[in-house]
Enzyme design. Structure first.
Site, mmCIF file in Angstrom:
data_model
loop_
_atom_site.group_PDB
_atom_site.id
_atom_site.type_symbol
_atom_site.label_atom_id
_atom_site.label_comp_id
_atom_site.label_asym_id
_atom_site.label_seq_id
_atom_site.Cartn_x
_atom_site.Cartn_y
_atom_site.Cartn_z
ATOM 1 N N ASP A 34 0.891 -1.165 0.000
ATOM 2 C CA ASP A 34 0.000 0.000 0.000
ATOM 3 C C ASP A 34 0.922 1.206 0.000
ATOM 4 O O ASP A 34 1.556 1.519 1.019
ATOM 5 C CB ASP A 34 -0.891 -0.011 1.250
ATOM 6 C CG ASP A 34 -1.827 1.197 1.300
ATOM 7 O OD1 ASP A 34 -1.631 2.140 0.504
ATOM 8 O OD2 ASP A 34 -2.749 1.188 2.140
ATOM 9 N N SER A 59 -0.128 13.026 -15.257
ATOM 10 C CA SER A 59 -1.348 13.155 -16.069
ATOM 11 C C SER A 59 -1.294 14.442 -16.873
ATOM 12 O O SER A 59 -0.518 15.358 -16.563
ATOM 13 C CB SER A 59 -2.570 13.186 -15.140
ATOM 14 O OG SER A 59 -3.732 13.575 -15.845
ATOM 15 N N TYR A 113 -7.253 15.747 -7.302
ATOM 16 C CA TYR A 113 -6.468 14.820 -8.132
ATOM 17 C C TYR A 113 -5.442 15.597 -8.971
ATOM 18 O O TYR A 113 -4.261 15.227 -9.026
ATOM 19 C CB TYR A 113 -7.415 14.021 -9.035
ATOM 20 C CG TYR A 113 -6.717 13.162 -10.054
ATOM 21 C CD1 TYR A 113 -6.058 12.002 -9.670
ATOM 22 C CD2 TYR A 113 -6.712 13.506 -11.405
ATOM 23 C CE1 TYR A 113 -5.406 11.209 -10.611
ATOM 24 C CE2 TYR A 113 -6.074 12.724 -12.345
ATOM 25 C CZ TYR A 113 -5.423 11.573 -11.946
ATOM 26 O OH TYR A 113 -4.772 10.798 -12.873
ATOM 27 N N ALA A 135 -4.092 18.386 -8.400
ATOM 28 C CA ALA A 135 -3.015 18.911 -7.543
ATOM 29 C C ALA A 135 -1.971 17.830 -7.270
ATOM 30 O O ALA A 135 -0.763 18.113 -7.249
ATOM 31 C CB ALA A 135 -3.600 19.422 -6.227
ATOM 32 N N LYS A 138 -1.220 15.383 -9.254
ATOM 33 C CA LYS A 138 -0.490 15.109 -10.500
ATOM 34 C C LYS A 138 0.496 16.245 -10.809
ATOM 35 O O LYS A 138 1.574 16.022 -11.336
ATOM 36 C CB LYS A 138 -1.492 14.906 -11.647
ATOM 37 C CG LYS A 138 -2.380 13.685 -11.452
ATOM 38 C CD LYS A 138 -1.625 12.400 -11.644
ATOM 39 C CE LYS A 138 -1.801 11.355 -10.622
ATOM 40 N NZ LYS A 138 -1.084 10.099 -10.875
HETATM 41 N N1 LIG Z 1 -6.950 6.221 -16.717
HETATM 42 C C1 LIG Z 1 -6.742 7.511 -16.934
HETATM 43 O O1 LIG Z 1 -7.577 8.190 -17.572
HETATM 44 C C2 LIG Z 1 -5.477 8.175 -16.453
HETATM 45 C C3 LIG Z 1 -5.098 9.386 -17.057
HETATM 46 C C4 LIG Z 1 -3.946 10.019 -16.606
HETATM 47 C C5 LIG Z 1 -3.167 9.463 -15.604
HETATM 48 N N2 LIG Z 1 -3.565 8.272 -15.036
HETATM 49 C C6 LIG Z 1 -2.730 7.739 -13.958
HETATM 50 O O2 LIG Z 1 -2.313 6.431 -14.285
HETATM 51 C C7 LIG Z 1 -2.037 5.702 -13.096
HETATM 52 C C8 LIG Z 1 -2.677 4.333 -13.194
HETATM 53 O O3 LIG Z 1 -4.087 4.490 -13.258
HETATM 54 P P1 LIG Z 1 -5.020 3.537 -14.144
HETATM 55 O O4 LIG Z 1 -5.701 4.386 -15.135
HETATM 56 O O5 LIG Z 1 -4.275 2.346 -14.601
HETATM 57 O O6 LIG Z 1 -6.118 3.168 -13.022
HETATM 58 P P2 LIG Z 1 -6.608 1.737 -12.431
HETATM 59 O O7 LIG Z 1 -6.946 0.821 -13.555
HETATM 60 O O8 LIG Z 1 -7.665 2.110 -11.466
HETATM 61 O O9 LIG Z 1 -5.319 1.190 -11.676
HETATM 62 C C9 LIG Z 1 -4.835 1.843 -10.537
HETATM 63 C C10 LIG Z 1 -3.709 1.006 -9.927
HETATM 64 O O10 LIG Z 1 -3.191 1.729 -8.799
HETATM 65 C C11 LIG Z 1 -3.163 0.846 -7.691
HETATM 66 N N3 LIG Z 1 -3.297 1.564 -6.424
HETATM 67 C C12 LIG Z 1 -4.230 2.491 -6.075
HETATM 68 N N4 LIG Z 1 -4.038 2.885 -4.808
HETATM 69 C C13 LIG Z 1 -2.952 2.197 -4.352
HETATM 70 C C14 LIG Z 1 -2.264 2.144 -3.116
HETATM 71 N N5 LIG Z 1 -2.643 2.900 -2.050
HETATM 72 N N6 LIG Z 1 -1.200 1.330 -2.994
HETATM 73 C C15 LIG Z 1 -0.799 0.570 -4.032
HETATM 74 N N7 LIG Z 1 -1.416 0.555 -5.225
HETATM 75 C C16 LIG Z 1 -2.483 1.360 -5.371
HETATM 76 C C17 LIG Z 1 -4.319 -0.128 -7.935
HETATM 77 O O11 LIG Z 1 -4.051 -1.360 -7.257
HETATM 78 P P3 LIG Z 1 -4.803 -1.915 -5.943
HETATM 79 O O12 LIG Z 1 -6.175 -1.311 -5.923
HETATM 80 O O13 LIG Z 1 -4.779 -3.382 -6.133
HETATM 81 O O14 LIG Z 1 -3.933 -1.457 -4.802
HETATM 82 C C18 LIG Z 1 -4.210 -0.330 -9.436
HETATM 83 O O15 LIG Z 1 -3.249 -1.310 -9.734
HETATM 84 C C19 LIG Z 1 -2.585 6.552 -11.938
HETATM 85 O O16 LIG Z 1 -1.523 7.184 -11.267
HETATM 86 C C20 LIG Z 1 -3.471 7.574 -12.630
HETATM 87 O O17 LIG Z 1 -3.510 8.774 -11.914
HETATM 88 C C21 LIG Z 1 -4.691 7.618 -15.443
#
Ligand SMILES: NC(=O)c1ccc[n+]([C@@H]2O[C@H](COP(=O)([O-])OP(=O)(O)OC[C@H]3O[C@@H](n4cnc5c(N)ncnc54)[C@H](OP(=O)(O)O)[C@@H]3O)[C@@H](O)[C@H]2O)c1
Length: 268
Positions: free
Chosen positions: A54, A138, A151, A153, A155
């Site tokens: 975590d 992001s 969020y 902030a 990023k």
């Molecule tokens: N999807 C978008 O539109 C988008 C756009 C720009 C940037 N991003 C960034 O991309 C990254 C990945 O997001 P995603 O889109 O792949 O979302 P996702 O499918 O919801 O995956 C999020 C991942 O983060 C992990 N996570 C969340 N809180 C955690 C914690 N406290 N400790 C350890 N792991 C944690 C989750 O694993 P567990 O729940 O198993 O811990 C999961 O593996 C994020 O940083 C997000 O801000 C996403």
């Protein structure tokens, strides 16, 4: 090469793990949902290291780095990808929600970096670098959007950390890369909608969007040949730059997006 990926149980992190495995990388897969990681590792042949983590807990971050070095002896790239968002106006975001999102998205990154960087600095140079830190930030790092103030902030904080660090460490052989995806098809939106009542326009309205495979391909290119920033959608980089030059225009455009959000969630 050895790559540590936080948030490898879903979305971008999981797809990155699959693509790096296909290229022969040794991986450390981390997240809270360890059963998902174990399943992923098995589907990739079972040779990778799984560490339940975590990232909001500092001791977990340090343990992750310890275990990675104990198993592989070095980390070539640390990908700080774990993160989440929620959709709430800033003034309706509770102090607890604000602290929690910073604990995961920002301190989850900086605690992993604090554990890894001193050890990376002692590693031998390989292909021109001792190591690389990649922060998955992001598009909203450069221009916050309505209902995503907290969020955005976090990023922006990741981007600032990356900008300072890559200059500080450039002459010591550590590359630092920030990644700036726009809306990407993962569980991100579903998770965000479980935290608050607001529903975002499913398609993103007429906002730009992209596939997870596209984002991962650009990240891999930047792992194989490090660069400062990765903007998987090229137009989004120009949109972000324009928004910083002409904030009034950006406010007007985002006001239209806000109308679309409110239409989607009429109770808001
Ligand atoms: N999807 C978008 O539109 C988008 C756009 C720009 C940037 N991003 C960034 O991309 C990254 C990945 O997001 P995603 O889109 O792949 O979302 P996702 O499918 O919801 O995956 C999020 C991942 O983060 C992990 N996570 C969340 N809180 C955690 C914690 N406290 N400790 C350890 N792991 C944690 C989750 O694993 P567990 O729940 O198993 O811990 C999961 O593996 C994020 O940083 C997000 O801000 C996403």
């Amino acid at each position: 090469m050895v790559v540590v990926i936080t948030g490898a149980s879903a979305g971008i992190g999981k797809a990155l793990a699959q693509a790096l495995n296909a290229r022969g990388a040794k991986l450390v897969l981390t997240a809270r949902r360890v059963e998902r990681l174990t399943e992923l590792n098995q589907s990739l042949g079972g040779q990778h290291l799984v560490v339940a983590t975590d990232v909001a807990k500092r001791e977990d971050c340090y343990r992750l780095i310890e275990k990675s070095y104990a198993r592989f002896g070095r980390i070539d790239t640390l990908v700080c990808n774990a993160g989440y968002g929620f959709y709430l106006p800033v003034h309706e975001t509770s102090p607890e929600q604000m602290r929690e999102i910073f604990a995961t998205n920002v301190f989850g990154s900086t605690d992993c970096i604090a554990g890894a960087a001193p050890r990376m600095l002692k590693q031998e140079v390989r292909d021109g670098y001792r190591g690389q830190v990649m922060l998955v930030s992001s598009f909203v790092a450069r221009r916050a959007v309505p209902y995503m103030g907290a969020y955005s902030a976090t990023k922006a904080a990741q981007l600032s950390i990356a900008e300072a660090m890559r200059v500080e460490l450039a002459d010591q052989g550590i590359a630092v890369t920030s990644v700036h995806p726009i809306m990407t098809a993962t569980d991100f939106g579903k998770t965000a909608e479980t935290i608050g009542p607001v529903k975002m326009p499913r398609s993103g309205g007429d906002m730009l969007k992209q596939s997870v495979e596209h984002v991962v391909a650009r990240m891999i290119a930047a792992i194989e040949r490090p660069r400062q920033e990765v903007w998987p959608s090229r137009p989004s980089r120009w949109v972000a730059s324009l928004a910083t030059f002409v904030p009034r225009l950006a406010d007007w455009r985002l006001g239209k997006y806000l109308t679309a959000i409110r239409r989607q969630s009429p109770s808001e």
